[in-house]
Design an enzyme around this catalytic site. Sequence first.
Site, short mmCIF file in Angstrom:
data_model
loop_
_atom_site.label_atom_id
_atom_site.label_comp_id
_atom_site.label_asym_id
_atom_site.label_seq_id
_atom_site.Cartn_x
_atom_site.Cartn_y
_atom_site.Cartn_z
N LYS A 293 38.59 30.50 -0.65
CA LYS A 293 39.02 30.30 0.99
C LYS A 293 38.98 31.64 1.52
O LYS A 293 38.57 31.60 2.71
CB LYS A 293 40.50 29.63 1.04
CG LYS A 293 40.35 28.13 0.53
CD LYS A 293 39.72 27.24 1.30
CE LYS A 293 40.02 25.83 0.99
NZ LYS A 293 40.32 25.35 -0.15
N GLU A 315 44.39 24.50 9.75
CA GLU A 315 45.01 23.38 9.02
C GLU A 315 45.00 23.85 7.58
O GLU A 315 44.14 24.60 7.23
CB GLU A 315 44.39 22.07 9.33
CG GLU A 315 43.12 21.84 8.26
CD GLU A 315 41.95 22.91 8.26
OE1 GLU A 315 41.75 23.25 9.87
OE2 GLU A 315 41.28 23.49 7.61
N SER A 578 36.83 27.87 -8.56
CA SER A 578 37.22 27.91 -7.13
C SER A 578 38.54 28.56 -6.88
O SER A 578 38.78 29.18 -5.85
CB SER A 578 37.11 26.60 -6.31
OG SER A 578 37.93 25.83 -6.68
C1 PLP Z 1 40.42 24.13 -0.75
C2 PLP Z 1 40.09 24.15 -2.27
C3 PLP Z 1 38.88 23.37 -2.76
C4 PLP Z 1 38.16 22.54 -1.92
O1 PLP Z 1 37.73 22.80 -0.72
P1 PLP Z 1 36.17 22.94 -0.64
O2 PLP Z 1 35.97 23.09 0.89
O3 PLP Z 1 35.50 21.66 -1.01
O4 PLP Z 1 35.78 24.11 -1.49
C5 PLP Z 1 38.66 23.41 -4.08
N1 PLP Z 1 39.17 24.59 -4.80
C6 PLP Z 1 40.56 25.29 -4.52
C7 PLP Z 1 41.13 26.08 -5.30
C8 PLP Z 1 40.67 25.13 -3.05
O5 PLP Z 1 41.61 25.66 -2.45
#
Ligand code: PLP
Length: 625
Positions: A293, A315, A578
């Site tokens: 993020k 948000e 992610s």
């Molecule tokens: C917010 C988040 C996501 C999902 O959001 P995307 O916009 O689809 O990437 C996935 N993994 C993590 C660790 C997140 O914090």
Amino acid sequence: MLKKLKICGLKYNNNISDIIDLYPDFIGFIFYDKSPRFVGSNFLAPNTIGISKVGVFVNEKEDNLLKISLKNNLDFVQLHGTESPDYCSNISKYGIKIIKSFGIDNDFSFEEISKYRNYVNYFLFDFKSTLYGGSGKKFSWEKIYDYNLKVPFFLSGGINSNDFDQINNLKIPFFLGIDLNSCFEIKPGLKNIFLLKKFLSRIKEKYLSDNNGLYGFFGGAYIPEMLYNNINNLKNEYNKIIKNKFFKKKIKLLLHNYVGRPSPLFFCKNLSKLYGAKIYLKREDLNHTGSHKINNTIGQALLAKEMGKKNIISETGAGQHGVATATICSLLGLKCTIFMGKVDRKRQIQNVYRMKMLGANIITVNSGSKTLKDSVNEAIRYWINNPECYYMIGSAVGPDPYPRMVSYFQSIISEEIKEQLKESDKLPNYIIACLGGGSNAAGIFYHFLDYESVNLIGVEASGLGVNTNKTAATIKKGSLGVLHGSLTILMQDKYGQILEPYSISAGLDYPGIGPMHANLFYKKRATFISIPDLEAIEAGIELASLEGIIPALESAHALACLKKISFKKNDLVIINLSGRGDKDMDTYIKHIKNQKKNQNQKKNQKKNQNQNQKKKKNKNQNQKK
Ligand SMILES: *Cc1c(COP(=O)(O)O)cnc(C)c1O
């Protein structure tokens, strides 16, 4: 649609880099010293992933050709002289792949070339001239209907921008693609990038948006009139600044010094052994604040500063975007207000504490399902009443310019992977990412969209199952509609009311997907799989036990996908990790405890059964005695 594109006669280094960025399927270098496009004797071809390198030769001595081919790591040699079938047979024995070219005139007979068919991979048909190619002249393409061999072929010779329709109408089996050269040049060897781009945009499918945020017919900006000024202003500023090299440098610097990029591409030995493929993780979990993020918030915060904005609103679902926003606001001295659903607040309390410590003001959202979609609604409502704020959206969703802006800021992920793969000179076979709104997936897909051989896989959360009403599997369950200002695929009832999504992972708990992914689904460029809660948790536990990495529950959905694909042994698989799992420890531990409890219960049951059986046996034996 044309299948393959070859751009031939490259010579100058900067020009070659620009051509590589256009992602043609083949690029050709001429090693014939009488050609004006001769690369010179000290030339060394660059490494290219996903683009085949072709060396063009004219009646070259065999050992010389082998030497040059090896030195430049060529994928193909193109023989443009009067090389015989024997010559081709000899060099093919060295494992060299061959394109044999022929000059075509009215007297040409395709029977002459059938002797080559066992030694060459492709034919290339050019205008017959004494110059061995690059003449800019065309032969009569009608002739090609006489061709009846089963070797795929390229058309070459004087193809220019106006030939698009005629080429498109050539419906001939084994017509592989076209070879562009002299008609797209400024001078011999120097290609006209502008012309090539224009031509390519007609023959290749486009997966990124245009300047109005349209991905095919998805995306756009369906907004209330009250927001029109805000969005229009943002769009103009973004379109301007994204061309500014100084701005891009500022982003890169923070990504490097503050976030710790580039994030590693980690080879997972144990996971690879288990699933029989080469599995890599892109370690976005190692970023400052623990997920991808932050890549987006840095870009947007710098943009907000350029626009003179001092108040940031946003948000958050899992709290990762909230934390990343609060973090960058603290660093750059911006005021920060975060909208967060009551349900999310409860399940991600650690992130609430972090945001507070970073100085953010948190507003609890009590409407709807009290999760992400409702927080977006509240933030947008607040923005309408407070237009002086900058709204920093956290995923590749919302009205234009948000989806393309967020995707672009996240594209650093695939930009780095391309660099990290350069040494292996191989494209990934699979790229896998979880899908909430779609920002981490957009970021890791971005620079691989044009390489059709790369399988792109988006993983949605199916919650308790796609056949229950506790799910967030948007693509499986959804239909066309407008959500948060964008035409996309979303979950709705027959009256167009948005359905409440559900997933155990707060970051995937969203009833829509970004328009880029809707288009990838529609065009069948990407595949979408859904994974239920339990399978995700188990995949997370598996990664912890095999590789010593605790993933976020969101990322665990992507990992669970490994069980759904049958890989070939040498498949190169990249999974976007992610985020890290710290925020999800409660959920993991609850599951592990329950598992233990169940195991113990089963054990005890067995014990009791065994004891009972023993008792019975003893009784029986006693009776016999
Ligand atoms: C917010 C988040 C996501 C999902 O959001 P995307 O916009 O689809 O990437 C996935 N993994 C993590 C660790 C997140 O914090």
